[in-house]
Write a protein that holds these residues in place. Structure first.
Motif, PDB file in Angstrom:
ATOM      1  N   GLY A 192      28.050  36.652  13.827  1.00 42.66           N
ATOM      2  CA  GLY A 192      27.613  38.147  14.056  1.00 42.66           C
ATOM      3  C   GLY A 192      26.477  38.814  13.347  1.00 42.66           C
ATOM      4  N   PHE A 193      26.011  38.275  12.377  1.00 43.14           N
ATOM      5  CA  PHE A 193      24.853  38.947  11.738  1.00 43.14           C
ATOM      6  C   PHE A 193      23.495  37.913  12.023  1.00 43.14           C
TER       7      PHE A 193
ATOM      8  N   GLY B 186      27.554  46.854  15.392  1.00 41.46           N
ATOM      9  CA  GLY B 186      27.868  46.330  13.934  1.00 41.46           C
ATOM     10  C   GLY B 186      26.501  46.280  13.137  1.00 41.46           C
ATOM     11  N   ALA B 187      25.662  45.647  13.790  1.00 43.49           N
ATOM     12  CA  ALA B 187      24.390  45.449  13.198  1.00 43.49           C
ATOM     13  C   ALA B 187      23.712  46.613  12.738  1.00 43.49           C
ATOM     14  N   TYR B 188      23.676  47.578  13.544  1.00 44.50           N
ATOM     15  CA  TYR B 188      22.898  49.055  13.300  1.00 44.50           C
ATOM     16  C   TYR B 188      23.669  49.754  12.385  1.00 44.50           C
ATOM     17  N   ARG B 189      24.838  49.619  12.490  1.00 46.39           N
ATOM     18  CA  ARG B 189      25.740  50.281  11.420  1.00 46.39           C
ATOM     19  C   ARG B 189      25.509  49.581  10.091  1.00 46.39           C
ATOM     20  N   LEU B 190      25.289  48.418   9.988  1.00 54.52           N
ATOM     21  CA  LEU B 190      25.030  47.639   8.535  1.00 54.52           C
ATOM     22  C   LEU B 190      23.745  48.322   8.150  1.00 54.52           C
TER      23      LEU B 190
ATOM     24  N   THR C 259      25.830  46.061  22.241  1.00 53.39           N
ATOM     25  CA  THR C 259      26.146  44.834  21.981  1.00 53.39           C
ATOM     26  C   THR C 259      26.019  44.615  20.217  1.00 53.39           C
ATOM     27  N   VAL C 260      25.292  45.408  19.796  1.00 52.20           N
ATOM     28  CA  VAL C 260      24.927  45.259  18.207  1.00 52.20           C
ATOM     29  C   VAL C 260      25.172  46.467  17.381  1.00 52.20           C
TER      30      VAL C 260
ATOM     31  N   ILE D 277      22.232  36.983  16.384  1.00 51.44           N
ATOM     32  CA  ILE D 277      22.014  38.020  17.454  1.00 51.44           C
ATOM     33  C   ILE D 277      20.656  38.305  17.624  1.00 51.44           C
TER      34      ILE D 277
ATOM     35  N   MET E 220      17.130  41.884   8.600  1.00 52.10           N
ATOM     36  CA  MET E 220      18.345  41.834   8.540  1.00 52.10           C
ATOM     37  C   MET E 220      18.983  40.887   7.579  1.00 52.10           C
TER      38      MET E 220
END
Ligand SMILES: Cc1ncc(COP(=O)(O)O)c(C=O)c1O
Ligand SMILES: Cc1ncc(COP(=O)(O)O)c(C=O)c1O
Lengths: 452, 520, 520, 452
Positions: B118-119, B133-137, B130-131, B122, B357
């Motif tokens: 998931g990291f 979770g990544a933006y939030r991280l 669709t991302v 992507i 990332m």
């Protein structure tokens, strides 16, 4: 705390040994007002592995994983299969947890690997020499432009419209401050690249012409005439390669006369990682070596005459030359360079050729299939593993609609060129060895539905 | 030299001099040829499904020449790199006290997190939905960095410390230009890291040095005297590169601001104060944070790093694109298209995509693992360990600022008192034989034969004591002018390497013997 | 010895004799204390959430004494084991020609597959519907093993080769007992691996040896002569432990069967024939397969292994429980409850749960990766490599069966002709200095000072040539009676270790100095 | 083939060197009839990593992953959180790809780790010595019974009804052939264990009494009286521990007089792995050391007097003693033993205690919560992290029904004791540090629904 080896008793004993009565004594130089007594707001105390893993796994689950759906994104970052041994090797503590090889006697592992990396990159690009990596393709591209300025003492760079728009943006940002003049344009949704424009733009003020190969729409142009014209005018040809796998199938830029070749190495050995860390590749002709940015590893001998490797020509670098350095880069992308090199060693000539052939063949099949979808037109005449489709509708909403169906269908030119009206119907589609027949069918069906 | 049947050397020629084995190996210390020297043409370690036959669309540019890449099977590849790795020192092997580099332990949980599909799997240009979770991280990590530094905003895209410095200076320059007027000079302490002046020059500034006091700090009076309408910014490292806190920092900031300039802080040494001091409280305008130092992402033999930059309110409008913004429950990436309304004065994009990332995941895992109490303890233990080093060694090694009070996370020594022509380099090489990576040598430039020792908080007292013992032993030899130290290291995979030769006749890529000969 | 402030030794006392550093380290070769000697009481490398307060249900048996376990933080732990690992030789470092052990490359894909949560994070007692993929994997692997061996069924649960031998013998004994009559003897060649007689004894049999011919094979005539109503089974290794194929195998099987006994085949050497010969075609009744040899699962410094056993039709009804059965599209685990109808004559369960799943995943990955063509090539390359070794070395080393024709996957030598009291052991230790793991020594017992060299197919020609060169060099020294060989190894982390002392006064656990003294 | 380094040209050259005209010449000893010319039926040719990974990932996806659902299975295999560094370390090539340490000078890494492992196990079990591992708990248990026979020269083993039924089965299988007599019984769904029965059964023929601690239903009994009675009769007490974490909270069997302590080590450092590989732990009193099965690592010195480690007392073993060996074991469970040891080193005294406390506390909370569900009764008075519920219905179908809802709710005694009517309503539930409050609630709800 699992990462902190000192016991409280150690701390007490050490405080005594340094003659401090409390840890605060060691922070005396901090003005009272700046000493934080409260804890960081909102941050919990230390947490178990289990808890951290749960929190972050929950975030990871919120993302649509490329490997779990039909996936066609490229535009500077490509999804290739990376052999399991690559990750195994780069996780060896001796590689993972070492620093830049400042003490070469105990860093021969990193140094020899870098020397091999430099050789692989130089050969792949058709250049004489390569450095030990840059941050990524976009920053490598800008550093190349700066280097061309240093070499030619001219300030105008001519950028092809086929250059990745992020790379163009980065160059624009920097040029604002350095006063370089960038002659740039948008790409056109046509099979032809802007070679004619470039040839016309190169003049006696031109430091360099920057051409991406294959370009952002996937098109492949012969660089030879551009190199010739550039050299005629005393300018340099900078070629940019965002998909290194392509060079297993097509001629290297160096062969075609490029003076500096830079690019993104991510395709080989490095995963998608949401955009970073990646690895910038940087190669050029031997005569420019002392103008290169970044670290260089070179061969030498030790006190007993045994071959060994060291960082060299560091008089170009910031830690020796300070404000006169060729670049400010320090930390580069070492471990990604290692991953690139390991993967490339596994591939070898034979593997790289096969990989490229497979990518190209799958892309050709997919392009033909997709071009048959009503409302879809294939823009490219030439391409390697990435091509551009012109849809009957604006592509960006189509991409979003397909994502809702669980298909990651490509990169819309609307995303890359917001506001550029002529490009909004363009969809850039990448196909690699990981793409299956079923994936292509799923994309074709989804396009058909969305365009109906 | 012995030849096998193909006439290829099977034993490295140069080995014969010093070792007594036929192979040149010494049990577990194995000599390893270059991949180009292995008989690897035509080999490969990757299998592929057959390619469908298609009509080529390569536009007649099919590759004609071989690339010249050797290919090894997987067993050979694993062995090659495993053997090479064993010629490296690393944190995983022992104390790695490179001052200014913060070589702390790299938690293995972070490696696991960074590899979650998931990291790791992507694409940066996937649609926002669709991302999330990544933006939030990225957003969450940014928020913690803001809170930890007491600043106003953060730019996450810079790729390393030096890139962060550039980010900071470009924001400063944009802000100053927005104000109007031309300021052309950036002031940098003599002791600054090389990236500081290099960055300032890259950003189009002229660099001038600020002198240091005898106590190893910025000379406040000299600085004030130099400030004026031509000075754009001052770059201060705090804690500084001598491992000392700048006690006048607040006053420096005030003076700089009064003169119309801005303060850039090099945050490479943030590890000394994380959780205990917020640089924002000292009046700075921009600071980069090396996630690969304070926040434990692995150095990887030279990178990758990550250099987010925190900004004061004044600089926030000028921060680079793209960035992640929280919009109610949704996270959006503000790129060129949407910036118009949000962030019109941004100085622009610094890199393709949105930053490192793979380092963000590790850094957030690190922050959550340590938490508020743990991060504070990090700073305290780092400082305690350094002071312990300082006090346990100052009787055998000259500590130029030892008298002036405690140090922060680094202990600085000089080679004063070494005899017999021995210097810092010789002591360093002696430490190699003792099983340690040497400290940073000859930096900062303000101290003769500088030795900058940064133990970090992840060393146990036993490890410190062993290092201290070894250091004392080698220092005594250096002070006694022990000539054997000139020959060190004797136990490492290589003796001292000839750097002059390397630079005089650069050999940067492998050339086949024929090629090499032709090139002579 | 030097003491730190607590009076604890910070430098290993015994190191002083041989090395010249204060720490006892030699650059990258680092000395490492036992965890019990580190100041690690009260330390830990694992954090936990706080436990809720509850009323204890431990029945008054709460632990009163400390266990006595040292705890290390993660940085210390990583360093401890990384340092220890570096004192090991391994396939990843170089040729590991331990005859009979098939030390081939362990593909890293297999490691990745074995760690997929769908295989690694499932419980053996989950309901069948939740583990259909796992059952299918076991079933599919079993099918390939059956097809590769040409046998009739397979038992997947045995945990290693020796456990497989026991499985085979128990099935044989059950079958014979089902027939009635008592047979008490198992015949085993002198050259057999020690597990063969040990297993036979464990299964309640008396062991008798079968002699070998001068060509290193089972003496068919002698075997036939010994067969009779008291002989239950013959255990044959084929290819045998001299690395030779038993050409009379079919006839042996026929004779054994005619006498009413059964044939157990030790399949440890299956690597030599996989894809080229199916043992089932040679008339055997049971054979174990070491997945940790032929099918590349890692040896891990001593295990774990996996020893599935294939059976002839005659033995199939007696095979152990549990096993996976395909029922239309569904896979079922046949355990005690369901066995009634299916498998009433099973000799029972050999282990908790259903076998070495973690090895099955790797082995299946290996089989699918190689495929039909690749597996055959494995055998061919393994045999070719061994014959190459044999022929390149037989002029310097006595090869007792070298004249009798080609070997299979192993080349066998003896120490005949060594001078000055030197023997196989000395040559082995000399090879260590050259950077190689020695071959198997003193096994099989039928050859004096045996050296059994098994290169495996995953070695390149260059690696073989380097080994051959080193071996020739050390062999020449042994034949010249070079006394320096007695001192080998000199470059390894340790000189020769005193095994007699270890056995005479066994110290099997660490005792705190006080404890140890008290125990004297 | 990526794993085979020989090139065709190498093969040709080597065939020439050995005087063979083709590879078939090297297989001359194989009778013509046994030479396989066809390929293995149904097996495809070699496949890419990508393809193999896809095939096997598809199988893996067919399984319900413990970590992704509320999970309560135990009964001899437990789900604990394993620190990430454990796997990192055991994957180091020098550990992963080495053999049994036959050449100690270049195997000190494995040997020292084993010496540390033996010490950790001995201390955990409260014994003098431990070996370097067995296959798993069940085979270790059988080996202990055999060892007791060797020591006492008696043939009757008394097995507690609380012993894991698979362990009993294994012992039964072996006893069929060795002629040992096993005195065994089924457990009862009651808070009391069968201590009284055991005390009564121990007599002058008894070689050993075998007691699991905590037992299969999770119950904890004081072993002291059993040890006393056994010793009085000249028999040995063998204690079996399937959940080593328990020993962080309760007294060790050695402390209570056990002569041999064996068990499963999986909980520490080794994942569930669908039942294997696991790691058998084996410890005993010093006086029995020469009767132990398996490898032993011992301390010694090298030629320069430096401490080092070697495999020792190998005169007990098959490769020396052949048919007179104490066991036929050869390959054991080395890498799992290493994982156990690394994890235990990370835990240390403090971590193990905390882990045990957390497990127990969570289990107590869960037991209380679940006992409140209508139709559920808690059998245990004592337990550590695992307890038995008596349901108002047969448990096995309930477990299946819960699995259909995505809850792995425990191990039914019907699964473990098919045909034992009195046990069919029993459900064994394990709770560890990985169990969350929400998991327990989900189980409570599911039980309530299924039992309604
Ligand atoms: C004080 C200081 N400033 C800046 C840098 C540059 O950071 P980076 O290497 O990440 O570019 C470093 C580290 O190398 C440093 O030590
Ligand atoms: C010929 C032979 N038989 C049997 C065995 C025993 O196998 P394992 O070690 O897997 O129990 C071995 C390996 O050690 C062997 O080489």
């Amino acid at each position: 705390m699992r990462y902190l080896p000192l016991a409280d008793s150690d701390r007490q004993e050490m405080l005594r040994a340094v003659g401090a009565s409390s840890i605060d004594d060691l922070f005396v130089d901090v003005p009272q007002a700046a000493r934080l007594s409260a804890k960081i707001e909102g941050l919990a105390d230390h947490a178990s592995e289990l808890s951290v893993e749960r929190q972050l796994t929950a975030l990871a689950r919120k993302n649509m994983v490329a490997g779990e759906v039909p996936f066609f994104l490229g535009a500077g970052a490509y999804r290739h299969h990376i052999p399991a041994s690559v990750d195994h090797l780069i996780q060896r503590g001796e590689f993972l947890t070492s620093y830049t090889p400042y003490q070469p006697e105990i860093a021969q592992g990193t140094l020899q690997a870098l020397f091999e990396f430099q050789t692989q990159v130089a050969r792949l690009y058709g250049c004489d020499v390569a450095n030990a990596s840059m941050y990524d393709g976009s920053t490598a591209c800008w550093e190349a432009i700066v280097m061309a300025r240093r070499i030619t003492r001219r300030g105008k760079a001519v950028l092809s419209g086929g250059l990745h728009p992020h790379y163009v943006s980065v160059a624009n940002t920097m040029a604002k401050f350095t006063g370089d003049v960038l002659d740039e344009t948008l790409p056109e949704l046509s099979p032809e690249t802007d070679v004619e424009r470039l040839l016309a733009a190169i003049d006696e003020e031109t430091s360099c012409v920057v051409v991406q190969y294959p370009d952002i729409l996937g098109r492949i142009t012969d660089l030879t005439p551009i190199a010739e014209k550039a050299h005629e005018k005393g300018a340099l040809l900078i070629a940019v390669v965002t998909e290194p796998v392509a060079l297993g199938a097509i001629r290297s830029p160096g062969e075609m006369g490029a003076d500096i070749v830079v690019g993104e190495g991510q395709s080989i050995g490095v995963g998608l990682n949401f955009g970073g860390p990646y690895v910038g590749l940087f190669a050029c002709k031997e005569k420019f070596v002392r103008q290169m940015p970044g670290r260089l590893c070179g061969e030498t001998v030790d006190g007993e005459g045994k071959r060994g490797f060291v960082l060299t020509l560091s008089t170009r670098e910031q830690h020796i030359r300070r404000e006169k350095a060729t670049s400010n880069i320090c930390t580069n992308s070492g471990l990604c360079a290692l991953a690139f090199s390991v993967h490339m060693t596994l591939l070898g000539e034979k593997g790289l050729r096969r990989l490229a052939t497979l990518n190209h063949a799958k892309a050709v099949e997919a392009a033909e299939r997709l071009a048959n979808v009503p409302g879809v037109e294939l823009v490219n005449e030439t391409f390697f593993n990435e091509f551009t489709l012109k849809l009957s509708k604006e592509a960006r909403p189509v991409v979003r609609a397909m994502a809702d169906k669980g298909i990651l269908g490509g990169v819309s030119l609307g995303r890359l060129y917001p506001g550029a009206d002529a490009l909004q119907n363009g969809l850039v589609v990448a196909v690699t060895e990981t793409t299956t027949h079923d994936d292509v069918e799923a994309l074709a069906d989804a396009l058909q539905e969305c365009l109906a | 030299m012995s030849m096998n049947r193909e006439g290829r050397a099977t034993r490295p020629e140069s080995a014969e001099a010093s070792v007594d084995t036929w192979t040149g190996n010494r049990a577990l210390m194995l000599e390893e040829p270059l991949i180009f020297e292995m008989d690897a043409r035509g080999g490969t370690g990757v299998d592929f499904a057959g390619a469908p036959k298609v009509k080529s669309r390569l536009g007649g540019l099919e590759r004609r020449r071989d690339v010249g890449l050797p290919g090894l099977s997987e067993p050979q590849t694993v062995r090659h790199y495993t053997r090479l790795s064993r010629q490296n020192y690393a944190i995983d092997l022992g104390l790695f006290p490179l001052g200014s580099c913060t070589m702390k332990h790299n938690p293995r949980l972070n490696e696991r997190i960074a590899r979650l599909p998931g990291f790791a799997d992507i694409h940066p240009l996937q649609p926002a939905d669709t991302v999330q979770g990544a933006y939030r991280l990225i957003h969450d990590l940014g928020e913690w960095l803001i809170k930890l530094t007491g600043m106003h905003s953060v730019a996450m895209s810079p790729k390393a410390g030096a890139h962060g410095e550039l980010c900071g200076l470009l924001a400063i320059r944009s802000a100053l230009e927005a104000r109007g007027g031309k300021r052309e000079v950036v002031l940098v302490p003599e002791s600054a890291h090389g990236t500081n002046p290099a960055t300032a020059a890259f950003a189009g500034y002229r660099v001038e040095n600020i002198p240091a006091t005898e106590r190893g700090r910025v000379d406040l009076a000299a600085l004030k005297a130099r400030l004026g309408p031509d000075v754009a910014a001052v770059m201060i490292t705090n804690p500084n590169t001598c491992g000392l806190f700048e006690p006048d920092m607040t006053e420096i900031s005030r003076a700089v601001h009064d003169s119309g300039a801005l303060v850039y802080c090099d945050g490479a040494n943030f590890n000394a104060i994380v959780g205990r001091v917020r640089p924002g409280d000292l009046g700075i305008d921009a600071m980069h944070i090396n996630l690969h130092k304070t926040f434990s992402t692995p150095h990887g033999g030279g990178g990758p790093g990550s250099g987010p930059v925190v900004f004061s309110e004044a600089l926030t409008p000028f921060a680079p694109l793209p960035f992640v913004e929280k919009q109610n429950d949704h996270y959006a990436l503000i790129e060129e298209e949407t910036a118009e309304d949000h962030h019109a004065r941004s100085f622009g994009r610094m890199t393709a995509f949105h930053g490192q990332m793979g380092m963000f995941t590790r850094a957030l895992s690190y922050i959550l693992s340590h938490g508020a109490d743990g991060l504070r303890q990090v700073a305290e233990d780092a400082v305690l360990n350094a002071n312990y080093m300082l006090r346990q060694l100052e009787d055998v090694l000259d500590a130029p600022y030892g008298k002036s009070g405690p140090c922060m996370h680094e202990a600085l020594f000089s080679d004063k008192g070494f005899e017999g022509g021995l210097s810092t380099l010789d002591l360093a090489k002696g430490l190699i034989d003792e099983g340690f990576h040497p400290m940073t040598m000859y930096f900062p430039l303000v101290v003769h034969g500088a030795m900058l020792v940064e133990p970090t908080e992840t060393e146990s007292k036993a490890a410190l004591d062993q290092f201290i013992g070894a250091m004392r032993s080698v220092a005594e030899r250096a002070k006694a002018g022990d000539p054997s130290l000139k020959a060190a290291p004797v136990h490492a995979p290589r003796r001292r390497l000839d750097e002059t030769l390397a630079a005089r006749k650069p050999v940067l890529v492998y050339k086949e013997p024929e090629q090499a000969q032709a090139a002579e």
